[in-house]
Structures are given as structure tokens and as C-alpha cells.
Write a protein that holds these residues in place. Structure first.
Motif, PDB file in Angstrom:
ATOM      1  N   HIS A 109       0.907  -1.192   0.086  1.00  0.00           N
ATOM      2  CA  HIS A 109      -0.083   0.010  -0.104  1.00  0.00           C
ATOM      3  C   HIS A 109       0.809   1.172   0.101  1.00  0.00           C
ATOM      4  CE1 HIS A 109      -2.989  -3.062   1.104  1.00  0.00           C
ATOM      5  NE2 HIS A 109      -3.816  -2.009   0.725  1.00  0.00           N
ATOM      6  N   ALA A 110       2.005   1.143   0.817  1.00  0.00           N
ATOM      7  CA  ALA A 110       2.828   2.355   0.616  1.00  0.00           C
ATOM      8  C   ALA A 110       3.371   2.581  -0.481  1.00  0.00           C
ATOM      9  CB  ALA A 110       4.096   2.080   1.937  1.00  0.00           C
ATOM     10  N   ALA A 111       3.732   1.568  -1.469  1.00  0.00           N
ATOM     11  CA  ALA A 111       4.586   1.536  -2.490  1.00  0.00           C
ATOM     12  C   ALA A 111       3.583   2.275  -3.628  1.00  0.00           C
ATOM     13  CB  ALA A 111       5.117   0.454  -2.942  1.00  0.00           C
ATOM     14  N   ALA A 112       2.414   1.902  -3.496  1.00  0.00           N
ATOM     15  CA  ALA A 112       1.230   2.352  -4.328  1.00  0.00           C
ATOM     16  C   ALA A 112       1.078   3.986  -4.206  1.00  0.00           C
ATOM     17  CB  ALA A 112      -0.310   1.802  -4.259  1.00  0.00           C
ATOM     18  N   ALA A 113       1.065   4.099  -2.793  1.00  0.00           N
ATOM     19  CA  ALA A 113       0.977   5.583  -2.513  1.00  0.00           C
ATOM     20  C   ALA A 113       2.065   6.485  -2.904  1.00  0.00           C
ATOM     21  CB  ALA A 113       0.909   5.738  -0.949  1.00  0.00           C
ATOM     22  N   PHE A 114       3.394   5.959  -2.735  1.00  0.00           N
ATOM     23  CA  PHE A 114       4.641   6.473  -3.400  1.00  0.00           C
ATOM     24  C   PHE A 114       4.356   6.896  -4.787  1.00  0.00           C
ATOM     25  CE2 PHE A 114       6.966   4.787   0.396  1.00  0.00           C
ATOM     26  CZ  PHE A 114       7.250   5.985   0.797  1.00  0.00           C
ATOM     27  N   ARG A 115       4.078   5.906  -5.384  1.00  0.00           N
ATOM     28  CA  ARG A 115       3.639   5.830  -6.882  1.00  0.00           C
ATOM     29  C   ARG A 115       2.659   7.211  -7.525  1.00  0.00           C
ATOM     30  NH1 ARG A 115       3.786   0.241  -6.653  1.00  0.00           N
ATOM     31  NH2 ARG A 115       1.849   0.018  -6.847  1.00  0.00           N
ATOM     32  N   ARG A 116       1.656   7.083  -6.632  1.00  0.00           N
ATOM     33  CA  ARG A 116       0.812   8.223  -6.831  1.00  0.00           C
ATOM     34  C   ARG A 116       1.252   9.562  -6.595  1.00  0.00           C
ATOM     35  NH1 ARG A 116      -1.580  11.243  -3.354  1.00  0.00           N
ATOM     36  NH2 ARG A 116      -0.975   9.939  -1.609  1.00  0.00           N
ATOM     37  N   THR A 117       2.096   9.890  -5.408  1.00  0.00           N
ATOM     38  CA  THR A 117       2.751  11.101  -5.420  1.00  0.00           C
ATOM     39  C   THR A 117       3.621  11.369  -6.505  1.00  0.00           C
ATOM     40  OG1 THR A 117       4.450  10.250  -4.025  1.00  0.00           O
ATOM     41  CG2 THR A 117       2.444  11.131  -2.821  1.00  0.00           C
ATOM     42  N   GLU A 118       4.487  10.366  -6.812  1.00  0.00           N
ATOM     43  CA  GLU A 118       5.318  10.681  -7.863  1.00  0.00           C
ATOM     44  C   GLU A 118       4.797  11.013  -9.459  1.00  0.00           C
ATOM     45  OE1 GLU A 118       8.703  11.094 -10.160  1.00  0.00           O
ATOM     46  OE2 GLU A 118       8.627  10.901  -7.930  1.00  0.00           O
ATOM     47  N   ARG A 119       3.456  10.236  -9.503  1.00  0.00           N
ATOM     48  CA  ARG A 119       2.720  10.599 -10.685  1.00  0.00           C
ATOM     49  C   ARG A 119       2.384  12.103 -10.787  1.00  0.00           C
ATOM     50  NH1 ARG A 119       0.700   5.308 -10.306  1.00  0.00           N
ATOM     51  NH2 ARG A 119      -1.231   6.213  -9.110  1.00  0.00           N
ATOM     52  N   GLU A 120       1.739  12.476  -9.660  1.00  0.00           N
ATOM     53  CA  GLU A 120       1.142  13.804  -9.227  1.00  0.00           C
ATOM     54  C   GLU A 120       2.217  14.848  -9.568  1.00  0.00           C
ATOM     55  OE1 GLU A 120      -0.434  13.758  -5.419  1.00  0.00           O
ATOM     56  OE2 GLU A 120      -2.218  12.933  -5.917  1.00  0.00           O
ATOM     57  N   HIS A 121       3.397  14.636  -8.779  1.00  0.00           N
ATOM     58  CA  HIS A 121       4.671  15.615  -9.029  1.00  0.00           C
ATOM     59  C   HIS A 121       4.855  15.877 -10.688  1.00  0.00           C
ATOM     60  CE1 HIS A 121       6.080  14.612  -4.646  1.00  0.00           C
ATOM     61  NE2 HIS A 121       4.798  15.752  -4.709  1.00  0.00           N
ATOM     62  N   ASP A 122       4.995  14.502 -11.311  1.00  0.00           N
ATOM     63  CA  ASP A 122       5.388  14.832 -12.792  1.00  0.00           C
ATOM     64  C   ASP A 122       4.248  15.477 -13.490  1.00  0.00           C
ATOM     65  OD1 ASP A 122       7.426  12.990 -12.424  1.00  0.00           O
ATOM     66  OD2 ASP A 122       6.422  10.868 -13.268  1.00  0.00           O
ATOM     67  N   LEU A 123       2.978  15.331 -12.945  1.00  0.00           N
ATOM     68  CA  LEU A 123       1.724  15.961 -13.578  1.00  0.00           C
ATOM     69  C   LEU A 123       1.972  17.515 -13.380  1.00  0.00           C
ATOM     70  CD1 LEU A 123      -0.831  16.147 -15.190  1.00  0.00           C
ATOM     71  CD2 LEU A 123      -1.991  15.789 -12.847  1.00  0.00           C
ATOM     72  N   GLU A 124       2.370  17.872 -12.006  1.00  0.00           N
ATOM     73  CA  GLU A 124       2.542  19.184 -11.744  1.00  0.00           C
ATOM     74  C   GLU A 124       3.836  19.781 -12.745  1.00  0.00           C
ATOM     75  OE1 GLU A 124       3.679  19.650  -7.674  1.00  0.00           O
ATOM     76  OE2 GLU A 124       1.631  19.076  -7.088  1.00  0.00           O
ATOM     77  N   ARG A 125       4.746  19.046 -13.041  1.00  0.00           N
ATOM     78  CA  ARG A 125       5.995  19.437 -13.743  1.00  0.00           C
ATOM     79  C   ARG A 125       5.412  19.717 -15.244  1.00  0.00           C
ATOM     80  NH1 ARG A 125       8.874  16.225 -10.350  1.00  0.00           N
ATOM     81  NH2 ARG A 125       8.591  14.246 -11.699  1.00  0.00           N
ATOM     82  N   ALA A 126       4.354  18.728 -15.523  1.00  0.00           N
ATOM     83  CA  ALA A 126       4.181  18.668 -17.004  1.00  0.00           C
ATOM     84  C   ALA A 126       3.025  19.988 -17.105  1.00  0.00           C
ATOM     85  CB  ALA A 126       3.367  17.517 -17.422  1.00  0.00           C
ATOM     86  N   ASN A 127       2.243  20.329 -16.247  1.00  0.00           N
ATOM     87  CA  ASN A 127       1.584  21.541 -16.160  1.00  0.00           C
ATOM     88  C   ASN A 127       2.238  22.737 -16.327  1.00  0.00           C
ATOM     89  OD1 ASN A 127      -1.003  20.160 -16.124  1.00  0.00           O
ATOM     90  ND2 ASN A 127      -1.271  20.071 -14.112  1.00  0.00           N
ATOM     91  N   ASP A 128       3.255  22.760 -15.563  1.00  0.00           N
ATOM     92  CA  ASP A 128       4.337  23.834 -15.429  1.00  0.00           C
ATOM     93  C   ASP A 128       4.798  24.239 -16.951  1.00  0.00           C
ATOM     94  OD1 ASP A 128       3.886  24.309 -12.985  1.00  0.00           O
ATOM     95  OD2 ASP A 128       5.452  23.468 -12.396  1.00  0.00           O
ATOM     96  N   ARG A 129       5.141  23.073 -17.517  1.00  0.00           N
ATOM     97  CA  ARG A 129       5.372  23.223 -18.930  1.00  0.00           C
ATOM     98  C   ARG A 129       4.584  23.662 -19.889  1.00  0.00           C
ATOM     99  NH1 ARG A 129       8.669  18.513 -17.440  1.00  0.00           N
ATOM    100  NH2 ARG A 129       6.940  17.094 -18.496  1.00  0.00           N
TER     101      ARG A 129
END
Length: 523
Positions: free
Chosen positions: A286-306
């Protein structure tokens, strides 16, 4: 009085004459045992929540105290069991009305008593672990940062397992090491917790590389040797997980996906069971899935910035020269008559439309703080008034029949503008566009135009970027529609008109559908 072994008790023995029973249970079950003489004291001990079984003398306490104990047991989130030690001549009921009969075991039947209590303690522990995992999961997925996830993971593991020596390490590919992210205060107090662990020559590195649990202990008689699908190692004094001054006797190291590892260690042999290890593995998943979620969210934030930077370029660096070119073309048209002026103007106009569509596509994200309940019919009517609809007509189902939706009004208006513009452009002259309700599910928009140029099995291609049914289209209209719908958490599906012999239909599902997502029948 608690027989203290550094962990909360899981067995509570109550009675003046059960000293030998308490000592035997602690020795045979390898678990801390609390021994209280009176029921009043025993009730307070139950507050720890870790007691899995209460062992009482046959005649302990009075009727009122016994009922108090039973009520306290029944009020627990995870109920423990009561076992009554009796002698061969004892035929009394525990409560006068016989409404509750705890399990009864002869006080001199040691093996039976150990089995009976052990079974109940194990069952209670499994239920506590399951409840803890159910409680931790939403907390993990509400966490907004990796550090918060790591801290929640450590707190859950150490509290539920009563194993305070727990830590989470993050993998750093750049340095070839693990960095300590979260640990317990007890772990810090036990010895110097290493701030880093190497990938090579460490049990943490073994677990991370192999992608499976690594268990270690001093001897192969330890329960951890029986953990399925785990790599078992005899503890190596050179391993860096423990301070040499405070060595670890046993433990498990579980990978957290690509994020790192979690370690649960103990200086006490046999203190971590197979069930404990399974819980750590479930928690780690469950923790690994949560880590993957935050990483996707951070990737999305960076993509939105671009995307935001791209939008600035489109709106300034492209719009300005386009405006200049359009102005010069107007002057050229005044100075000369040429067949080339009109196609140049159409191309510039198409470029302007393309810029508008790209900006809409980039800026179509939805902020939850801006959501409000809006009338679908009212927003659609306003959108129709801003679109060049020519001879087309709009048929609106009664506003009262259209369920309101939670949306950002501006974004919903852009959605309708693109849907209506698409219908007018591709439906043919004089097309009729209909907006109706999908009761309890959402709404639909359809037209009676000439239909689309793809088969029913290929309708999803219409939402792809750049797909257009006309030579002058930008191919972004329906892409924008789907992006806005998805940003609201909705789905949109394409189909054939259900109110005309030909035409095109879009269904917007703003709530979970019960019919598997098939297009609804006409209403």
C-alpha cells in the motif's frame, strides 16, 4: 502487575491463584502477560487494546464486576476472548442468568489451556492487524508528500506490531545508497540509526534488488525462517542495519517498489512472527502504491508547468506576429486585387482558431475550489449564444429534467461551445442539436446531421488530437471536450444519434453508471 518484555501484553490473567498459569502462558506463548489480582484493575488494563485473551479464575469477582468486564470487552474495536479456568468440580455459570458462557478449561490441563489461549491471541492479533491496515490505507493515499507517507508507514508498523524499531529508507540512484526518511523515536534511542545504507553489501540492498522480502535472524529456528517467498539470511555482524553497540537479533526488510525499503528489526529472538511479516508486506504494498501516486502527481505538476510556459509562448510569441500578418493582409487587399489574398486570409484565420483551441486545451484543468452546482441547461443555452450556429437549432429538454452537475461554469461553457461548434461544422446546414438527460447518470448531446466518417467500432479515434472530418478543422475540438470532461472526473463516449436516422451523439457520465457504460436507450 505486568510481566514486561518490552512489548504491551497480549494476555491478561486475572485471579489470586493463577501465578503459575501466568508464568506458564508467557513462557509457552512467548508473549508478554499481564497479571492482575482484581477485576477492577483488569478492566483498566484492557484499555491498552492489545489484550487478545483474558484468563480468569472460576470465581473471580462478583456479578457486577464480571458484567463490567464483559461490557468493556464488547466495547472494544477488536474484541478479545475470555477463558475461564475451572476445576473438575466447578459447575457454576459465570453469570447468574447464564447469558454469557466463556470458554472453560480445566486449570490443570496445561496443554489445552495453552492451545486455547494461543489460538484466541493469534486471532485477535490478526483482526487488529487487518483493522490497522484498513485504517492506514486511506491515510497513505491522503498523504501529499513522500515524507508523510513514510512517516505514516513507520507509525502504523511500529504501533500495530508493537515493534518500535522501524524505519523507512529512500533509494538514491545517483549516490548508490539509501537515505533515512522516517524512523521511530524508540529506534533512535536504541542505537545510532544509520543515516544512509549502501546498495552493495547490505541486506537492504538485497531486498531492493531482488524486489522481495529479506528476513534475517541469528538461527534458523526463528519464525522468520518460515516466511514464504522471502530471502532468509543468518544475521551478519558486518551488516549496517544495526549499531554494533546495540545489535539487531532479527528483522525483515521489505522493498517499497522503486522508492526504497522499510525495515522492522528487533533485539529479541522470535519476536516477529510470520503473520507480522505478512502485515509488513501488505503495508509495504500500500505504501509503494501511495509513493507511485505522489510521483505521478509531481510529474503532472511539472508537465502542467511546462504547459503553462507553452501557453505563454502561444499567446504572445505566436499571436503577435499573426496579428501583424493579418493587418498587412488587410492593407494588401486594399492595394491590389489578387486571387491569393483570400486563401492567405483563410490560412491566417485557421491559425488563429488553432491558437485558440491549443490555449483552451492547455488551460482546461479544473480547480476543485472553483467547483459549484450549476444548471446544465442554463450553461448550454449561454454557450449556444456565443457559437456561430448559422441555420442550426438547439432543442433543450426541460431544465427541470436535467440534473445539475458539479462543475466549473467557465470550463463547462467551453465544453458546450466545442460540442456545439463541432455539431454545426460537421452536421450539415440546418442541423438540429438536442441536449437531454441521462437520469441519475449525466446528460447527452446529439444531432441529426450527416454523421461521422468512422465506423461504430472506431469512434474513440474522434477524440484523438488532430483528427478532423473537414479540411479546415483544427482536430482539437473533441480532444478539448474529453479533456474538460476528464478534468471534472466525468467520462464521455461517442455514438450514433438515437433520435434521428443519422447523426452523432455524445454521452457525458457525471456519476458512476450501473449499466457497464453502454450508451443509453432513448428517453
Amino acid at each position: 502487575m505486568t510481566v514486561d518484555r518490552g512489548r504491551p501484553p497480549s494476555v491478561l490473567v486475572v485471579g489470586d491463584d493463577l501465578d503459575a498459569v501466568a508464568t506458564m502462558l508467557e513462557s509457552r506463548l512467548s508473549t508478554p502477560v499481564a497479571h492482575e489480582r482484581r477485576l477492577s484493575s483488569a478492566i483498566e488494563t484492557l484499555e491498552s487494546g492489545t489484550i487478545g485473551c483474558v484468563v480468569v479464575e472460576a470465581d473471580v469477582g462478583n456479578e457486577r464486576r464480571r458484567r463490567d468486564l464483559l461490557e468493556r470487552v464488547r466495547a472494544q474495536a477488536t474484541r478479545c476472548s475470555i477463558v475461564r479456568c475451572v476445576d473438575a468440580s466447578d459447575a457454576d455459570t459465570w453469570l447468574e442468568d447464564g447469558s454469557y458462557r466463556p470458554a472453560a478449561v480445566a486449570v490443570d490441563a496445561a496443554e489445552t489451556l495453552v492451545d486455547c489461549v494461543g489460538e484466541r491471541v493469534d486471532r485477535h492479533r490478526r483482526m487488529r492487524i487487518l483493522r490497522a491496515l484498513q485504517s492506514a490505507t486511506p491515510r497513505l493515499f491522503r498523504a501529499s508528500t513522500a515524507d508523510e507517507i513514510a512517516e505514516t508507514t513507520v507509525e502504523t508498523a511500529s504501533t500495530v506490531l508493537e515493534q518500535p524499531l522501524t524505519a523507512v529508507f529512500a533509494a538514491d540512484d545517483g549516490t548508490g545508497r539509501f537515505d533515512l526518511v522516517a524512523t521511530t523515536d524508540e529506534r533512535k534511542g536504541h542505537g545510532a540509526v544509520p543515516e544512509t545504507l549502501p546498495f552493495e553489501n547490505s541486506l537492504a540492498g538485497v531486498a531492493f534488488r531482488e524486489g522481495r522480502t529479506t528476513a534475517f535472524a541469528e538461527t534458523e529456528d526463528d519464525p522468520l525462517a518460515d516466511v514464504e517467498n522471502a530471502s532468509f539470511r543468518l544475521i551478519d555482524e558486518s551488516d549496517i542495519l544495526g549499531d554494533p553497540g546495540h545489535p539487531m537479533t532479527a528483522g525483515v526488510i521489505v522493498p517499497l517498489g522503486s522508492y526504497g525499503v522499510m525495515s522492522v528489526v528487533t533485539p529479541e529472538s522470535g519476536a516477529i512472527s510470520v503473520d507480522d511479516c505478512r502485515f509488513v508486506e501488505f503495508l509495504a504494498e500500500h505504501a509503494a502504491a501511495a509513493f507511485r501516486r505522489t510521483e505521478r502527481e509531481h510529474d503532472l505538476e511539472r508537465a502542467n508547468d511546462r504547459l503553462g510556459a507553452f501557453a505563454a509562448i502561444v499567446s504572445h510569441d505566436l499571436r503577435n506576429p499573426l496579428t501583424v500578418a493579418t493587418g498587412h493582409l488587410d492593407l494588401l487587399a486594399d492595394d491590389c486585387s489578387s486571387d491569393h489574398v483570400e486563401p492567405i486570409g483563410e490560412s491566417l484565420e485557421r491559425m488563429d482558431d488553432l491558437i485558440d483551441d491549443v490555449l483552451t486545451l492547455v488551460r482546461s484543468d479544473v480547480d476543485e475550489d472553483d467547483l459549484e452546482w450549476v444548471s446544465v441547461g442554463v450553461v448550454a443555452g449561454r454557450a449556444w449564444g456565443t457559437v456561430d450556429t448559422g441555420q442550426a437549432t438547439l432543442e433543450l429538454e426541460a431544465t427541470a429534467d436535467l440534473d445539475p452537475v458539479e462543475a466549473t461554469p467557465g470550463a463547462l461553457r467551453e465544453l458546450f461551445e466545442n460540442v456545439f461548434g463541432n455539431a454545426v461544422t460537421h452536421g450539415g446546414e440546418g442541423v438540429t442539436v438536442r441536449l437531454g438527460s441521462l437520469p441519475g447518470v449525466g446528460f447527452y448531446v446529439e444531432d441529426d446531421g450527416i454523421g461521422v466518417d468512422v465506423g461504430e467500432d472506431d469512434l474513440d479515434v474522434l477524440f484523438e488530437y488532430g483528427h478532423s472530418g473537414t479540411q479546415n478543422g483544427t482536430g482539437l475540438g473533441l480532444s478539448i471536450v474529453r479533456r474538460i470532461a476528464n478534468a471534472h472526473g466525468w467520462t464521455v463516449e461517442a455514438g450514433m444519434s438515437q433520435h434521428a436516422e443519422s447523426g452523432f451523439r455524445l454521452e457525458f457520465r457525471t456519476q458512476a453508471a450501473d449499466d457497464g457504460g453502454e450508451l443509453d436507450e432513448p428517453h
